[in-house]
Enzyme design. Sequence first.
Site, short mmCIF file in Angstrom:
data_model
loop_
_atom_site.label_atom_id
_atom_site.label_comp_id
_atom_site.label_asym_id
_atom_site.label_seq_id
_atom_site.Cartn_x
_atom_site.Cartn_y
_atom_site.Cartn_z
N LYS A 192 1.16 -0.82 0.23
CA LYS A 192 -0.22 -0.17 -0.05
C LYS A 192 0.84 1.51 0.11
CE LYS A 192 -1.70 2.81 3.40
NZ LYS A 192 -1.95 3.36 2.60
N GLU A 266 10.56 0.99 9.67
CA GLU A 266 11.67 2.38 9.26
C GLU A 266 10.85 3.92 10.08
OE1 GLU A 266 13.40 5.17 8.59
OE2 GLU A 266 13.36 4.33 5.79
N CYS A 300 13.20 10.58 6.67
CA CYS A 300 13.23 9.70 8.15
C CYS A 300 14.94 10.26 8.51
CB CYS A 300 12.36 8.55 7.76
SG CYS A 300 13.90 8.06 6.73
N GLU A 397 10.56 15.09 15.56
CA GLU A 397 10.67 15.67 14.29
C GLU A 397 9.43 16.20 13.70
OE1 GLU A 397 9.22 11.94 12.14
OE2 GLU A 397 10.97 11.89 11.07
#
Length: 796
Positions: A192, A266, A300, A397
């Site tokens: 997906k 991840e 990331c 983040e």
Amino acid sequence: MKIKEIYETMEYGPAPENADVAIDFLESHNRKFKLFINGKWIAPSTGEYFESINPSTKEKLANISEANEADVNKAVAAAGKALPEWIKIGAHQRARYLYALARQIQKHSRLFAVLESLDNGKPIRETRDIDIPIVVRHFYHHAGWAQLRDTELKDYKELGVIGQIIPWNFPLMMLSWKIAPAIAMGNTIVLKPAEATSLTALLFAEICQQIGLPNGVVNIITGHGKTGADIVNHKDVNKIAFTGSTEVGKIIRRATAGTGKKLSLELGGKSPFIVFEDADLDSVVEGIVDAIWFNQGQVCCAGSRLLVQESIADKLYKKIRARMGTLRIGNALDKSIDIGAIVDNGQLKVIEEMVQLGVDEGSTLWQSSSTCPKDGYFYPPSLFTDVSPSATIAQEEIFGPVLVAMSFRTHNEAVKLANNTRYGLACSIWTENINLALDIAPQIKAGVAWINCTNVFDAAAGFGGYRESGFGREGGKEGLMEYLKPRIDDNFSDQPLAISTNNSDSSVSQSNPSLGIDRTTKMYIGGKQARPDGGYSTVINSAKGEYIGEVSKGNRKDIRNAVEAAHSNGKWSNMTGHARAQVLYYMAENLMIRREEFASRIVQMTNQTSADALQEVDMSIERIYTYAALADKYDGHVHHTIHRNVTLAMPETLGVMGIMCPDEFPLLGFISTVIPAITMGNNVIVIPSEKLPFSATDFYQILETSDVPAGTVNIVTGRKDELAQVLAMHDDVDAIWYFGNIEGCKEMEFLSADNMKRTWVNYGKYRNWLDKEQGEGKVFLKHASQIKNIWIPYGA
Ligand code: NAI
Ligand code: MG
């Protein structure tokens, strides 16, 4: 603009990439995309579609299908049906398909690049020169691994149907990182893409058709988070590979707990970009551009925390500000822009809020004066200085073009600041001093270390995180392991190996010479025998129901003490493999001296024959030898990437591990789990077999006489599952091994999600610990370590 004016301003004119072919592709589907299931386009059973937009212009690009559970069921069924034939055609045929995919993507590389830039907002320069070449490289590299599968990895087998869920920041690149290794190893896929960026995945589906990939090997399902959850929760999916936010990563960890689904995650990061005073500052500035302004900072592993040595901080900030002023922001299809659009309005709002928070918290904000176009979702490059290490913008983040800078004085302070985060994805180290760089790299808790470079990737090198950045690797041989399992796993049994008891010999239980007058054993914490905090003990009876003695009943406080003791022992993890091997041999030798004593203890607890008990002791001694032998031989690799680097893939310790020993085999179960964990330099807290604890508590006499540093092995006795819970919830425990029943396994994985501990549990399957193939080997060392990839400049 007149020519004269052009000369005066030296402004760039627009240089738009032609989008015609990409538009043709959208039109060929009437801008309404179905689901790709079993090699065919199938309308979603919901009949619902959502829009994908071009964030550079806010224009709608296409309608995308919203898949529901029924669609996911179809896709999983198609993948399941395709599996046997996909396995049967063998390594070489699969290699040919992967090679064909690589060729075909390469042939259509411009189309892919344009489509990606349209859908995501990333600059065409990046999709054309970075994303798509990496995608192509990934398929070529894994075509090679497909070919070598049966020779290089013959002890492993495929997992089956794999569910893969990817984010929007590198849509096609993440697809290739997921699909290439998975199908190369003989698995089939349901993938997906992220809801904001489905288009290149749908174009990839067409490529699968074009090359004649067998139906059902790759299925592409579109939709939002709920669709992802349907894949995660499907009972016939054997593994989930996820890239995305830490928040969703934790949801997936909890959802799959105890199911036996293999998992690789991840997740997010707040990666440090460390600049020492002797670094080449002009290179550093270009490095920073790549670290935080590449892909609008939606990376990331972005170097989002700049840590700079105080002596050069102001000088560097000045250079950065000057460079920021030259970055051009604009439509992603403009070939001469540096910064494109943020993926969507939601993400833009997140960035704006985080920046406002930074200002409110008192940090100093500097933004380039470059004008942002008004017709799309744009955000200017931003720099925060005067940031306190505990500020939200230093910890969370942002996932945008926002750099957060802090300074340090000493090398130690740099390491401390770098590690002051719950994440551990990557770090970038800048210095002209190779000694310093290679001294710092192992000290940073991160899965990737880039020396004098940043954001470099290659299919031959592993990528992935430590701590809450997730686990598992993508790329390199270590990445293949995520899509395989040892063949030997099929031989495990549903019941623990029954220990045969000895009905005839009843005298032996009295014969243990080590039993003193007080038969209550203490625990072992920080190299000392410790009384239980609660002051309770538990009676242990023999297999025949006779009183043997008592063990201390450990509690939460004892676990906390043990974790603290494990943490304060820096000695063991810093020893060389050779030095650790010496200690292990010494341990084996000391156990050998007390062979009979340990055997009679086993007989006393289990009522086995002496011969069987002696066999268990002898196997334990041999097992310690095996790990002593491996201690200086479980090496890393040097990956040969396409860049001018050598990439060292180094196995590193996990840190502090909690180990719940198997309930059977009181000594061998303890040895088989504890010894490999400490072989890799971990410090451990061990919960021995609850019913048969004395072999473990006797063992501290061996530890004390074998030069094992205090805090390396800590033994806490008591209720296994109660103590295990405390360990699994403890924030300073890095990994959990649990050997026991299925409920315990589930609980361990569930509770470990908070700080993303590595878990290794047996899912209610039992090893025969006497069998060397099942009871020992490198697979144990693999689970006791994690790989750091260190990129070092190399070559002319
Ligand atoms: P997300 O983690 O929600 O989305 C990633 C993928 O997971 C998408 O395909 C999404 O549809 C799917 N998903 C969402 N909920 C799910 C669930 N419960 N079960 C299964 N699949 C699910 O990330 P999102 O919302 O796009 O971005 C939120 C934040 O996450 C960003 O602001 C950024 O900080 C971070 N992020 C980090 C990424 C990374 O590579 N580390 C990538 C994308 C986002
Ligand atoms: Mg889009």
